[in-house]
Design a protein around this motif. Structure first.
Motif, mmCIF file in Angstrom:
data_model
loop_
_atom_site.group_PDB
_atom_site.id
_atom_site.type_symbol
_atom_site.label_atom_id
_atom_site.label_comp_id
_atom_site.label_asym_id
_atom_site.label_seq_id
_atom_site.Cartn_x
_atom_site.Cartn_y
_atom_site.Cartn_z
ATOM 1 N N ASP A 26 44.981 34.701 39.276
ATOM 2 C CA ASP A 26 46.037 34.946 38.296
ATOM 3 C C ASP A 26 45.810 36.263 37.563
ATOM 4 O O ASP A 26 46.762 36.994 37.279
ATOM 5 C CB ASP A 26 46.111 33.803 37.282
ATOM 6 N N VAL A 27 44.564 36.565 37.264
ATOM 7 C CA VAL A 27 44.262 37.810 36.569
ATOM 8 C C VAL A 27 44.682 39.005 37.419
ATOM 9 O O VAL A 27 45.334 39.929 36.935
ATOM 10 C CB VAL A 27 42.762 37.882 36.206
ATOM 11 N N VAL A 28 44.359 38.973 38.704
ATOM 12 C CA VAL A 28 44.710 40.091 39.586
ATOM 13 C C VAL A 28 46.218 40.143 39.808
ATOM 14 O O VAL A 28 46.809 41.218 39.857
ATOM 15 C CB VAL A 28 43.940 39.988 40.917
ATOM 16 N N ARG A 29 46.868 38.982 39.931
ATOM 17 C CA ARG A 29 48.324 38.966 40.119
ATOM 18 C C ARG A 29 49.065 39.514 38.907
ATOM 19 O O ARG A 29 50.168 40.030 39.036
ATOM 20 C CB ARG A 29 48.809 37.540 40.388
ATOM 21 N N TYR A 30 48.476 39.415 37.724
ATOM 22 C CA TYR A 30 49.131 39.860 36.508
ATOM 23 C C TYR A 30 48.709 41.271 36.089
ATOM 24 O O TYR A 30 48.957 41.677 34.963
ATOM 25 C CB TYR A 30 48.859 38.875 35.371
ATOM 26 N N PHE A 31 48.067 42.015 36.986
ATOM 27 C CA PHE A 31 47.755 43.413 36.694
ATOM 28 C C PHE A 31 49.050 44.189 36.476
ATOM 29 O O PHE A 31 50.016 44.024 37.209
ATOM 30 C CB PHE A 31 46.992 44.056 37.852
ATOM 31 N N ARG A 32 49.057 45.037 35.492
ATOM 32 C CA ARG A 32 50.176 45.951 35.269
ATOM 33 C C ARG A 32 49.870 47.270 35.977
ATOM 34 O O ARG A 32 48.751 47.528 36.416
ATOM 35 C CB ARG A 32 50.364 46.224 33.774
ATOM 36 N N THR A 33 50.882 48.127 36.046
ATOM 37 C CA THR A 33 50.682 49.438 36.658
ATOM 38 C C THR A 33 49.642 50.236 35.894
ATOM 39 O O THR A 33 48.839 50.966 36.490
ATOM 40 C CB THR A 33 52.020 50.201 36.692
ATOM 41 N N SER A 34 49.623 50.077 34.583
ATOM 42 C CA SER A 34 48.623 50.794 33.784
ATOM 43 C C SER A 34 47.211 50.304 34.092
ATOM 44 O O SER A 34 46.260 51.089 34.023
ATOM 45 C CB SER A 34 48.922 50.631 32.300
ATOM 46 N N ASP A 35 47.055 49.028 34.446
ATOM 47 C CA ASP A 35 45.733 48.527 34.824
ATOM 48 C C ASP A 35 45.254 49.165 36.124
ATOM 49 O O ASP A 35 44.085 49.534 36.257
ATOM 50 C CB ASP A 35 45.765 47.002 34.969
ATOM 51 N N TYR A 36 46.171 49.284 37.087
ATOM 52 C CA TYR A 36 45.812 49.965 38.332
ATOM 53 C C TYR A 36 45.480 51.431 38.079
ATOM 54 O O TYR A 36 44.571 51.986 38.704
ATOM 55 C CB TYR A 36 46.940 49.850 39.357
ATOM 56 N N ILE A 82 36.482 45.873 36.690
ATOM 57 C CA ILE A 82 36.079 45.027 35.566
ATOM 58 C C ILE A 82 36.829 45.431 34.299
ATOM 59 O O ILE A 82 37.284 44.580 33.528
ATOM 60 C CB ILE A 82 34.549 45.087 35.370
ATOM 61 N N PHE A 83 36.989 46.726 34.078
ATOM 62 C CA PHE A 83 37.705 47.189 32.894
ATOM 63 C C PHE A 83 39.179 46.796 32.963
ATOM 64 O O PHE A 83 39.757 46.358 31.959
ATOM 65 C CB PHE A 83 37.550 48.699 32.758
ATOM 66 N N ALA A 84 39.801 46.920 34.142
ATOM 67 C CA ALA A 84 41.208 46.532 34.295
ATOM 68 C C ALA A 84 41.371 45.025 34.120
ATOM 69 O O ALA A 84 42.337 44.564 33.493
ATOM 70 C CB ALA A 84 41.724 46.976 35.660
ATOM 71 N N ALA A 85 40.448 44.241 34.660
ATOM 72 C CA ALA A 85 40.515 42.787 34.490
ATOM 73 C C ALA A 85 40.327 42.404 33.025
ATOM 74 O O ALA A 85 40.966 41.465 32.541
ATOM 75 C CB ALA A 85 39.452 42.112 35.356
ATOM 76 N N GLN A 86 39.484 43.138 32.320
ATOM 77 C CA GLN A 86 39.291 42.857 30.895
ATOM 78 C C GLN A 86 40.583 43.073 30.125
ATOM 79 O O GLN A 86 40.919 42.288 29.236
ATOM 80 C CB GLN A 86 38.190 43.750 30.344
ATOM 81 N N ARG A 87 41.314 44.122 30.464
ATOM 82 C CA ARG A 87 42.597 44.362 29.798
ATOM 83 C C ARG A 87 43.556 43.205 30.039
ATOM 84 O O ARG A 87 44.279 42.782 29.146
ATOM 85 C CB ARG A 87 43.202 45.674 30.293
ATOM 86 N N THR A 88 43.568 42.663 31.270
ATOM 87 C CA THR A 88 44.440 41.535 31.581
ATOM 88 C C THR A 88 43.971 40.280 30.851
ATOM 89 O O THR A 88 44.792 39.500 30.354
ATOM 90 C CB THR A 88 44.480 41.296 33.091
ATOM 91 N N TYR A 89 42.672 40.060 30.781
ATOM 92 C CA TYR A 89 42.153 38.916 30.025
ATOM 93 C C TYR A 89 42.575 38.996 28.559
ATOM 94 O O TYR A 89 42.931 37.986 27.954
ATOM 95 C CB TYR A 89 40.629 38.848 30.108
ATOM 96 N N PHE A 90 42.524 40.183 27.986
ATOM 97 C CA PHE A 90 42.942 40.338 26.590
ATOM 98 C C PHE A 90 44.406 39.948 26.417
ATOM 99 O O PHE A 90 44.785 39.367 25.397
ATOM 100 C CB PHE A 90 42.720 41.764 26.111
ATOM 101 N N ARG A 91 45.248 40.265 27.397
ATOM 102 C CA ARG A 91 46.649 39.863 27.305
ATOM 103 C C ARG A 91 46.784 38.348 27.455
ATOM 104 O O ARG A 91 47.614 37.735 26.786
ATOM 105 C CB ARG A 91 47.482 40.592 28.364
ATOM 106 N N PHE A 92 46.000 37.723 28.328
ATOM 107 C CA PHE A 92 46.054 36.268 28.460
ATOM 108 C C PHE A 92 45.602 35.586 27.175
ATOM 109 O O PHE A 92 46.150 34.550 26.798
ATOM 110 C CB PHE A 92 45.174 35.789 29.622
ATOM 111 N N TRP A 93 44.619 36.134 26.522
ATOM 112 C CA TRP A 93 44.090 35.522 25.321
ATOM 113 C C TRP A 93 44.924 35.833 24.086
ATOM 114 O O TRP A 93 44.654 35.293 23.010
ATOM 115 C CB TRP A 93 42.659 35.976 25.086
ATOM 116 N N GLY A 94 45.899 36.732 24.192
ATOM 117 C CA GLY A 94 46.748 37.069 23.065
ATOM 118 C C GLY A 94 46.177 38.142 22.173
ATOM 119 O O GLY A 94 46.631 38.311 21.047
#
Length: 128
Positions: A26-36, A82-94
């Motif tokens: 789910d974390v990888v599926r929810y990557f934004r273009t900015s994360d890439y 890892i840095f891109a996944a951290q950004r996505t985790y922050f969005r999941f956590w609010g």
């Protein structure tokens, strides 16, 4: 069983809380273009800077520079992921703006429910 004990709940975050422990898929599926873009910038920017620095002020023999790149490019690509996944985790956590993820999370609810419909237990549910 919660793996992380200090995760936020929906009462203490500035944006909508989506999930405490989302699956890596789910974390990888929810990557934004900015994360890439961040992933690529870290993964290729640091080795390029290192290469330019070595060309300007050599500290190792030029023949060893290829070996250095074979090691540093995968390392920095992993750091970028890892840095891109951290950004996505922050969005999941609010902890950061997540309106697009919250809307998509609601639409994907049937997919997540049928993912484990076969009755298989996850690794956290096993009796050790």
């Amino acid at each position: 069983m919660k793996v992380f004990s200090g995760l936020p709940d929906s009462d203490h975050v500035p944006y909508k809380f989506i999930a405490a422990e989302p699956h890596v898929k789910d974390v990888v599926r929810y990557f934004r273009t900015s994360d890439y873009a961040v992933w690529g910038a870290i993964g290729l920017g640091f080795p390029a800077t290192e290469l330019i620095w070595e060309r300007m002020k050599p500290s190792i023999h030029p023949r060893l520079l290829g070996r250095l790149m074979w090691v540093s490019v995968p390392f920095y690509m992993s750091c970028g992921f890892i840095f891109a996944a951290q950004r996505t985790y922050f969005r999941f956590w609010g902890w950061s703006e997540n309106s697009r993820e919250a809307e998509r999370w609601e639409k994907d609810a049937p997919i997540r429910e049928t993912r484990n419909a076969g009755g298989r237990k996850g690794w956290m549910d096993l009796d050790w």
